[in-house]
Design a protein around this motif. Structure first.
Motif, PDB file in Angstrom:
ATOM      1  N   LEU A  22     118.756  53.545  -1.393  1.00 57.57           N
ATOM      2  CA  LEU A  22     118.420  54.910  -1.814  1.00 57.57           C
ATOM      3  C   LEU A  22     119.488  55.857  -1.282  1.00 57.57           C
ATOM      4  N   ALA A  23     119.952  56.757  -2.114  1.00 57.60           N
ATOM      5  CA  ALA A  23     120.865  57.811  -1.665  1.00 57.60           C
ATOM      6  C   ALA A  23     122.044  57.262  -0.863  1.00 57.60           C
ATOM      7  N   GLY A  24     122.568  56.130  -1.291  1.00 57.27           N
ATOM      8  CA  GLY A  24     123.719  55.537  -0.628  1.00 57.27           C
ATOM      9  C   GLY A  24     123.408  54.806   0.661  1.00 57.27           C
ATOM     10  N   GLN A  25     122.132  54.629   0.992  1.00 56.68           N
ATOM     11  CA  GLN A  25     121.749  53.925   2.211  1.00 56.68           C
ATOM     12  C   GLN A  25     120.922  52.693   1.884  1.00 56.68           C
ATOM     13  N   ARG A  26     121.201  51.605   2.619  1.00 57.31           N
ATOM     14  CA  ARG A  26     120.359  50.419   2.503  1.00 57.31           C
ATOM     15  C   ARG A  26     119.073  50.693   3.267  1.00 57.31           C
ATOM     16  N   VAL A  27     117.939  50.567   2.581  1.00 53.24           N
ATOM     17  CA  VAL A  27     116.674  50.939   3.217  1.00 53.24           C
ATOM     18  C   VAL A  27     115.626  49.835   3.189  1.00 53.24           C
ATOM     19  N   GLY A  28     115.920  48.696   2.533  1.00 55.92           N
ATOM     20  CA  GLY A  28     114.890  47.673   2.459  1.00 55.92           C
ATOM     21  C   GLY A  28     115.361  46.397   1.817  1.00 55.92           C
ATOM     22  N   TRP A  29     114.397  45.504   1.560  1.00 53.30           N
ATOM     23  CA  TRP A  29     114.643  44.210   0.938  1.00 53.30           C
ATOM     24  C   TRP A  29     113.576  43.968  -0.126  1.00 53.30           C
TER      25      TRP A  29
END
Length: 290
Positions: A22-29
């Motif tokens: 999201l929004a250029g960030q890795r946030v999950g799998w």
């Protein structure tokens, strides 16, 4: 003594998942088998061989991202892909103090494998005429996760808008009938970091562990129907339940933290647990190929 909970807390295969951005960030799998469900929304997700990202057109603000995800989450829940709807809001954020990137229904956090935060409280009874004991809860058979398993006397996720101390006070009353004044005397232990595959998806969670010394004449009383019973147990009984896998992974780890800090259990028995205190599990996630 075999302690499978320590292994389970890092039982995760990144090759069986795609990272979620999201929004250029890795946030999950997201599990490979669940990616196909998201293909129904090509205007919402950019699906690539190694990752899934929310489409850039939703990146203008938190509300846009939340609305896009909310539509998908509602449809997935209706289709049975996201069980255990809670009507509780979680924020997607890689660290507890970070600004939210989006807001989602709590039940969806495991599907997307986003970082969640929880408190676990060890209820300790100390008496002059006997060894210390712990109050242990048994989860209701109707719980969406880990029904019927043994748990800490108080445990709960931290919803958006609540801090750690406020959550402790809330959960103490709901799960054990512990009043505000007594709950405020809880003392912090260590912070655990769990990354494991579970039936609902991925649990990436930071657990704040607390201890609370309870009066020897106090008996916990559940208020919200989520606890079936409470047991006052000896340390050796609790250690056996952990070894047998009768307690949830989260509760096992929080209890072991308590037993180690108070030196009620041999450190050699818990070999490997140190890695769970080292730092957030999501920081160890490998970056996807580009």
């Amino acid at each position: 003594m075999n302690l499978p909970c320590i292994t389970a807390a890092r039982r995760f295969d990144p090759d069986a998942h795609r990272s979620f951005w999201l929004a250029g960030q890795r946030v999950g799998w997201i599990r490979e088998g669940d990616v196909r469900h998201l293909a129904r929304w090509p205007d919402v997700f950019d699906i690539e061989p190694a990752r899934v990202a929310l489409a850039p057109r939703f990146d203008k603000d938190v509300d846009s991202r939340s609305a896009a995800l909310g539509t998908v989450i509602g449809a997935l829940a209706a289709a049975g892909c996201i069980p255990g709807w809670r009507d509780e809001i979680y924020a997607i954020r890689n660290a507890f103090d970070d600004a939210p990137l989006a807001y989602i229904e709590r039940a969806a956090a495991r599907f997307f494998g986003t970082m969640t935060y929880a408190v676990h409280l060890n209820g300790i009874v100390k008496c002059a005429d006997r060894a210390p004991q712990l109050w242990i809860a048994r989860r209701s058979d109707t719980k969406a996760t880990d029904p019927g398993m043994l748990d800490n006397v108080v445990a709960g996720g931290i919803a958006w808008g609540l801090g750690v101390e406020a959550t402790i006070g809330k959960e103490c009353w709901e799960e054990a009938g512990i009043g505000e004044v007594l709950a405020a005397s809880a003392l912090p232990g260590r912070t655990l970091h769990v990354l494991q595959s579970i039936p609902e998806g991925t649990q990436a969670e930071q657990i704040f562990v607390y201890d609370l010394v309870l009066p020897d004449d106090f008996t916990p009383h559940n208020q919200d129907g989520e606890v079936a019973e409470h047991r006052l147990a000896r340390i050796d009984e609790v250690a056996r339940w952990i070894a047998e896998g009768a307690m949830t992974v989260d509760a096992s780890l929080a209890t072991l933290d308590c037993l180690l800090r108070h030196r009620w259990i041999d450190e050699a028995v818990c070999s490997g647990i140190e890695v769970l205190y080292a730092g957030p599990a999501h920081l160890e996630w490998p970056s996807p190929p580009r």
